[in-house]
Write a protein that holds these residues in place. Structure first.
Motif, PDB file in Angstrom:
ATOM      1  N   ASP A   1     -85.497  31.511 -46.140  1.00 17.66           N
ATOM      2  CA  ASP A   1     -84.402  31.342 -47.457  1.00 17.66           C
ATOM      3  C   ASP A   1     -83.464  30.281 -46.921  1.00 17.66           C
ATOM      4  N   GLN A   2     -82.965  30.501 -45.762  1.00 14.18           N
ATOM      5  CA  GLN A   2     -81.743  29.609 -45.380  1.00 14.18           C
ATOM      6  C   GLN A   2     -82.205  28.112 -45.091  1.00 14.18           C
ATOM      7  N   ILE A   3     -83.198  27.949 -44.669  1.00 15.88           N
ATOM      8  CA  ILE A   3     -83.970  26.631 -44.411  1.00 15.88           C
ATOM      9  C   ILE A   3     -84.062  25.925 -45.806  1.00 15.88           C
ATOM     10  N   GLY A   4     -84.658  26.854 -46.812  1.00 10.89           N
ATOM     11  CA  GLY A   4     -84.830  26.519 -48.276  1.00 10.89           C
ATOM     12  C   GLY A   4     -83.560  25.902 -48.831  1.00 10.89           C
ATOM     13  N   VAL A   5     -82.480  26.899 -48.641  1.00  7.22           N
ATOM     14  CA  VAL A   5     -81.228  26.528 -49.336  1.00  7.22           C
ATOM     15  C   VAL A   5     -80.755  25.108 -48.843  1.00  7.22           C
ATOM     16  N   MET A   6     -80.678  25.068 -47.477  1.00  9.16           N
ATOM     17  CA  MET A   6     -80.258  23.652 -46.833  1.00  9.16           C
ATOM     18  C   MET A   6     -81.017  22.369 -47.104  1.00  9.16           C
ATOM     19  N   ARG A   7     -82.389  22.593 -47.435  1.00  3.49           N
ATOM     20  CA  ARG A   7     -83.247  21.516 -47.954  1.00  3.49           C
ATOM     21  C   ARG A   7     -83.003  21.118 -49.388  1.00  3.49           C
ATOM     22  N   GLN A   8     -82.865  22.322 -50.208  1.00  8.25           N
ATOM     23  CA  GLN A   8     -82.427  21.775 -51.769  1.00  8.25           C
ATOM     24  C   GLN A   8     -80.980  21.116 -51.817  1.00  8.25           C
ATOM     25  N   LEU A   9     -80.131  21.436 -50.629  1.00  9.94           N
ATOM     26  CA  LEU A   9     -78.822  20.519 -50.565  1.00  9.94           C
ATOM     27  C   LEU A   9     -79.011  19.358 -49.974  1.00  9.94           C
ATOM     28  N   GLY A  10     -80.326  18.931 -49.772  1.00  3.29           N
ATOM     29  CA  GLY A  10     -80.514  17.605 -49.002  1.00  3.29           C
ATOM     30  C   GLY A  10     -80.142  17.757 -47.316  1.00  3.29           C
ATOM     31  N   HIS A  11     -80.122  18.773 -46.778  1.00  2.00           N
ATOM     32  CA  HIS A  11     -79.869  19.149 -45.431  1.00  2.00           C
ATOM     33  C   HIS A  11     -81.099  19.206 -44.727  1.00  2.00           C
ATOM     34  N   GLU A  12     -81.954  18.331 -44.024  1.00  2.00           N
ATOM     35  CA  GLU A  12     -82.892  18.747 -43.376  1.00  2.00           C
ATOM     36  C   GLU A  12     -82.786  19.109 -41.739  1.00  2.00           C
ATOM     37  N   ARG A  13     -81.427  18.491 -41.343  1.00  2.00           N
ATOM     38  CA  ARG A  13     -81.041  19.033 -39.974  1.00  2.00           C
ATOM     39  C   ARG A  13     -79.739  19.492 -40.017  1.00  2.00           C
ATOM     40  N   PHE A  14     -79.330  20.551 -39.586  1.00  2.00           N
ATOM     41  CA  PHE A  14     -77.745  20.923 -39.479  1.00  2.00           C
ATOM     42  C   PHE A  14     -77.538  21.830 -38.355  1.00  2.00           C
ATOM     43  N   SER A  15     -76.299  22.145 -38.067  1.00  2.00           N
ATOM     44  CA  SER A  15     -75.867  23.188 -37.144  1.00  2.00           C
ATOM     45  C   SER A  15     -75.638  24.407 -37.836  1.00  2.00           C
ATOM     46  N   ALA A  16     -75.560  25.561 -37.174  1.00  2.16           N
ATOM     47  CA  ALA A  16     -75.471  26.941 -37.841  1.00  2.16           C
ATOM     48  C   ALA A  16     -74.467  27.544 -36.856  1.00  2.16           C
ATOM     49  N   ILE A  17     -73.524  28.510 -37.756  1.00  7.25           N
ATOM     50  CA  ILE A  17     -72.659  29.344 -36.990  1.00  7.25           C
ATOM     51  C   ILE A  17     -73.120  30.648 -37.517  1.00  7.25           C
ATOM     52  N   ALA A  18     -73.325  31.530 -36.745  1.00  8.27           N
ATOM     53  CA  ALA A  18     -73.814  32.842 -37.356  1.00  8.27           C
ATOM     54  C   ALA A  18     -73.296  33.980 -36.553  1.00  8.27           C
ATOM     55  N   HIS A  19     -73.058  35.199 -37.418  1.00 13.63           N
ATOM     56  CA  HIS A  19     -72.484  36.396 -36.786  1.00 13.63           C
ATOM     57  C   HIS A  19     -73.327  37.521 -37.057  1.00 13.63           C
ATOM     58  N   ASP A  20     -73.583  38.333 -35.940  1.00 13.36           N
ATOM     59  CA  ASP A  20     -74.004  39.580 -36.313  1.00 13.36           C
ATOM     60  C   ASP A  20     -75.632  39.640 -36.800  1.00 13.36           C
ATOM     61  N   ARG A  21     -75.741  40.290 -38.029  1.00 10.29           N
ATOM     62  CA  ARG A  21     -77.138  40.182 -38.523  1.00 10.29           C
ATOM     63  C   ARG A  21     -77.590  38.799 -38.803  1.00 10.29           C
ATOM     64  N   GLY A  22     -76.528  37.922 -39.455  1.00  7.47           N
ATOM     65  CA  GLY A  22     -76.904  36.568 -39.571  1.00  7.47           C
ATOM     66  C   GLY A  22     -77.242  35.771 -38.261  1.00  7.47           C
ATOM     67  N   ALA A  23     -76.621  36.194 -37.275  1.00 10.15           N
ATOM     68  CA  ALA A  23     -77.056  35.510 -35.868  1.00 10.15           C
ATOM     69  C   ALA A  23     -78.565  35.879 -35.428  1.00 10.15           C
ATOM     70  N   ARG A  24     -79.057  37.071 -36.002  1.00  5.76           N
ATOM     71  CA  ARG A  24     -80.342  37.417 -35.490  1.00  5.76           C
ATOM     72  C   ARG A  24     -81.353  36.563 -36.519  1.00  5.76           C
ATOM     73  N   VAL A  25     -80.889  36.245 -37.567  1.00 11.04           N
ATOM     74  CA  VAL A  25     -81.611  35.242 -38.458  1.00 11.04           C
ATOM     75  C   VAL A  25     -81.605  33.907 -37.900  1.00 11.04           C
ATOM     76  N   ALA A  26     -80.576  33.357 -37.448  1.00 10.06           N
ATOM     77  CA  ALA A  26     -80.257  32.432 -36.817  1.00 10.06           C
ATOM     78  C   ALA A  26     -81.151  32.098 -35.721  1.00 10.06           C
ATOM     79  N   HIS A  27     -81.129  33.194 -34.795  1.00  9.89           N
ATOM     80  CA  HIS A  27     -82.238  33.083 -33.534  1.00  9.89           C
ATOM     81  C   HIS A  27     -83.679  32.746 -34.012  1.00  9.89           C
ATOM     82  N   ARG A  28     -84.178  33.618 -35.373  1.00  9.88           N
ATOM     83  CA  ARG A  28     -85.431  33.498 -35.426  1.00  9.88           C
ATOM     84  C   ARG A  28     -85.401  32.064 -36.128  1.00  9.88           C
ATOM     85  N   MET A  29     -84.597  31.477 -36.820  1.00  5.30           N
ATOM     86  CA  MET A  29     -84.643  30.058 -37.575  1.00  5.30           C
ATOM     87  C   MET A  29     -84.863  28.797 -36.412  1.00  5.30           C
TER      88      MET A  29
END
Length: 297
Positions: free
Chosen positions: A94-122
């Motif tokens: 989902d999050q990769i799709g959001v960023m791509r639709q906003l024009g961001h193919e490459r980006f940094s991420a700050i993630a907390h708690d459950r979001g950090a588990r999503v970011a680990h997999r991402m």
């Protein structure tokens, strides 16, 4: 899904939209200019958890803050067979799709708690997309489950309560969702009065939705099942992006785990340190968190 008017007051300078990623609508706030930076919240919060630092980050970055699927005002699909629709793989996509639709193919991420588990997999599934990664107050999911002991089970009881088969946790929380929500947050916040009353009101609004509570249970059920399969499959893989791990000095993760050690088992370039607060430095000590983020990014 109409944005409550209070959101613009809580995070000034941001604009809200809903982005459809393969049929899943993700509520998204965007502000600032510069390199792209994705912010991912945890449970039981929404993207508003970042309100104390998002405007300052937006002075240097194009900041994108989303509600994870199942949370806030994002869509809450059925869990699917084996909770697959709340696997961190699906949530990361989902999050990769959001960023791509906003024009961001490459980006940094700050993630907390459950979001950090999503970011680990991402960072594993979409390695080329992640420039730098900040994970806040977690150790790897597989590590935490495999090293579970009495103290961890006592402190993080919801890891074992929310994963129970439907509808047990949903029905029990339904009796008084505000009580469960508020006790959960109060138990993890170590600096009193850190959560803005307007933000807490939004957390209550979202948690009052039975679909949100069910989705949250599905998130945790996935973490204890399909996510562990994915993590075991990738046991020997390492995150390649520079990773900074931060954690609350007064919280559970730092007390029970060698946080940097656990992430050095999973990533090639790891730094980090504790912040003198509980589980949510973005709400408890935003100044210290912001200093660390800006130095790293």
């Amino acid at each position: 899904m109409n944005m409550p008017q209070s959101h613009a007051d809580i995070i000034p300078g941001f604009e809200w939209t809903t982005i459809d990623v393969e049929g899943i609508r993700i509520r998204t706030a965007v502000g600032g200019r510069g390199p792209a930076l994705l912010l991912l919240h945890g449970h039981p919060q929404t993207h508003l958890t970042w309100h104390k630092i998002a405007p300052a980050l937006a002075e240097r970055f194009t900041v994108v803050a989303t509600d994870l699927r199942g949370y806030g005002d994002s869509d809450k699909p059925d869990g699917g067979v084996g909770h697959v629709n709340y696997s961190k793989r699906a949530m990361a996509k989902d999050q990769i799709g959001v960023m791509r639709q906003l024009g961001h193919e490459r980006f940094s991420a700050i993630a907390h708690d459950r979001g950090a588990r999503v970011a680990h997999r991402m960072a594993l599934d979409h390695e080329d997309a992640i420039e730098k990664l900040v994970l806040i107050d977690i150790a790897p999911t597989l590590t935490m489950y495999e090293r579970t002991d009495m103290e961890f089970a006592r402190r993080y009881f919801w890891w074992f309560f929310l994963i129970q088969a439907y509808p047990l946790p949903e029905r029990l929380i339904e009796a008084d969702p505000n009580f469960f929500l508020e006790k959960h947050i109060a138990g993890q916040i170590k600096i009193p009065n850190s959560v803005d009353s307007r933000v807490m009101q939004e957390y209550r609004r979202c948690y009052s939705n039975p679909a949100t509570r069910h989705a949250i249970c599905e998130d945790y059920r996935a973490a204890a099942s399909i996510d562990l399969v994915h993590d075991r499959d990738d046991f020997d893989r390492r995150i390649q992006a520079p990773l900074m791990a931060l954690w609350g000095k007064r919280g559970t993760v730092g007390a029970l785990y060698d946080v940097l050690g656990t992430w050095r088992e999973k990533a090639t370039n790891v730094s980090g340190h504790p912040i003198d607060c509980g589980h949510s430095p973005q709400e408890e000590d935003p100044a210290a968190l912001l200093d660390a983020l800006l130095a790293f990014l």
